[in-house]
Motif scaffolding. Structure first.
Motif, PDB file in Angstrom:
ATOM      1  N   GLY A 116       0.819  -1.202   0.000  1.00 20.80           N
ATOM      2  CA  GLY A 116       0.000   0.000   0.000  1.00 20.80           C
ATOM      3  C   GLY A 116       0.853   1.252   0.000  1.00 20.80           C
ATOM      4  N   ASP A 117       0.172   2.391   0.047  1.00 26.93           N
ATOM      5  CA  ASP A 117       0.854   3.681  -0.033  1.00 26.93           C
ATOM      6  C   ASP A 117       1.788   3.947   1.146  1.00 26.93           C
ATOM      7  N   ALA A 118       1.458   3.448   2.323  1.00 23.30           N
ATOM      8  CA  ALA A 118       2.255   3.723   3.521  1.00 23.30           C
ATOM      9  C   ALA A 118       3.525   2.900   3.598  1.00 23.30           C
ATOM     10  N   GLN A 119       3.615   1.834   2.817  1.00 26.77           N
ATOM     11  CA  GLN A 119       4.781   0.950   2.882  1.00 26.77           C
ATOM     12  C   GLN A 119       6.060   1.755   2.671  1.00 26.77           C
ATOM     13  N   GLY A 120       7.033   1.539   3.544  1.00 26.51           N
ATOM     14  CA  GLY A 120       8.318   2.205   3.436  1.00 26.51           C
ATOM     15  C   GLY A 120       8.383   3.564   4.116  1.00 26.51           C
ATOM     16  N   THR A 121       7.254   4.086   4.588  1.00 30.16           N
ATOM     17  CA  THR A 121       7.287   5.356   5.313  1.00 30.16           C
ATOM     18  C   THR A 121       7.677   5.095   6.766  1.00 30.16           C
ATOM     19  N   VAL A 122       8.124   6.128   7.432  1.00 32.36           N
ATOM     20  CA  VAL A 122       8.573   5.993   8.806  1.00 32.36           C
ATOM     21  C   VAL A 122       7.363   5.827   9.731  1.00 32.36           C
ATOM     22  N   ASP A 123       7.378   4.745  10.514  1.00 31.44           N
ATOM     23  CA  ASP A 123       6.325   4.471  11.493  1.00 31.44           C
ATOM     24  C   ASP A 123       6.669   5.134  12.817  1.00 31.44           C
ATOM     25  N   ARG A 124       7.862   4.812  13.348  1.00 33.91           N
ATOM     26  CA  ARG A 124       8.292   5.389  14.620  1.00 33.91           C
ATOM     27  C   ARG A 124       9.811   5.447  14.677  1.00 33.91           C
ATOM     28  N   MET A 125      10.281   6.267  15.622  1.00 38.06           N
ATOM     29  CA  MET A 125      11.710   6.390  15.889  1.00 38.06           C
ATOM     30  C   MET A 125      11.925   6.205  17.377  1.00 38.06           C
ATOM     31  N   GLU A 126      12.942   5.424  17.734  1.00 33.61           N
ATOM     32  CA  GLU A 126      13.307   5.221  19.134  1.00 33.61           C
ATOM     33  C   GLU A 126      14.703   5.790  19.337  1.00 33.61           C
ATOM     34  N   ALA A 127      14.781   6.843  20.148  1.00 33.18           N
ATOM     35  CA  ALA A 127      16.039   7.552  20.382  1.00 33.18           C
ATOM     36  C   ALA A 127      16.590   7.201  21.758  1.00 33.18           C
ATOM     37  N   ASP A 128      17.904   6.986  21.826  1.00 28.61           N
ATOM     38  CA  ASP A 128      18.571   6.647  23.084  1.00 28.61           C
ATOM     39  C   ASP A 128      19.836   7.471  23.249  1.00 28.61           C
ATOM     40  N   GLY A 129      20.078   7.922  24.480  1.00 26.86           N
ATOM     41  CA  GLY A 129      21.315   8.612  24.815  1.00 26.86           C
ATOM     42  C   GLY A 129      21.309  10.086  24.477  1.00 26.86           C
TER      43      GLY A 129
END
Length: 182
Positions: free
Chosen positions: A91-104
């Motif tokens: 679908g259209d959303a495939q490959g888009t950024v879902d989430r980011m987890e940042a550490d430090g």
């Protein structure tokens, strides 16, 4: 016994002192909601820079390390390491950024507000950011600290939980912690 009636400058000074003491003292409640940032447009492109990148196309992830910087409109996120999770499937959303987890050494800014903590998870489509680990939120000369911070970028609000402490500078032009902006 009759109590004295306060009027004029005495009444004004008494009300002002009570307000300052109530706001400047560490919050006794475990939760505080405050305004946060300007409007957010989750449809804008997300730009990420770092010292190195490790891709896992099969797993739908990318790990950025070393002075990682993320930008999306006025939203900025910086950390030692950020793992990006992409939408899988078709679908259209495939490959888009879902989430980011940042550490430090995580730092987040949106407009004039800034937040620091040990860890953050940014849900890109919903505009929700959850920070943890000795969080510090600054709004001009005012500062709030807590263990966790939940930010809704779309609504422009932030909620602090876990032994919230507020330092309020009287006379500042920014909204007082916990006060709504027009």
């Amino acid at each position: 016994m009759r109590l004295p009636v306060l009027t004029g400058p005495v009444l004004t000074a008494t009300v002002l002192a009570a307000t300052i003491l109530a706001v400047a003292a560490p919050a006794t409640a475990q939760e505080t909601t405050v305004p946060f940032g300007e409007s957010h447009d989750a449809t804008l492109p997300v730009e990420i820079t770092s010292e190195s990148l490790q891709l896992d196309q099969a797993g739908g992830t990318a790990v950025f390390t070393g002075d990682v910087r993320v930008g999306q409109g006025q939203f900025r996120l910086a950390a030692d390491r950020i793992q990006v999770f992409y939408v899988s499937g078709s679908g259209d959303a495939q490959g888009t950024v879902d989430r980011m987890e940042a550490d430090g050494n995580v730092t987040l800014t949106n407009g004039e507000e800034a937040a620091q903590g040990a860890r953050a998870v940014y849900q890109v489509a919903s505009g929700i950011v959850d920070m943890s680990g000795d969080v510090l939120l600054t709004q001009g000369p005012n500062a709030l600290s807590s263990q966790t911070l939940h930010i809704d970028l779309n609504r422009g609000t932030a909620q602090l939980d876990g032994r919230v402490r507020t330092i309020f500078t009287p006379g500042s032009t920014r909204s007082s912690p916990g006060e709504s902006r027009p």
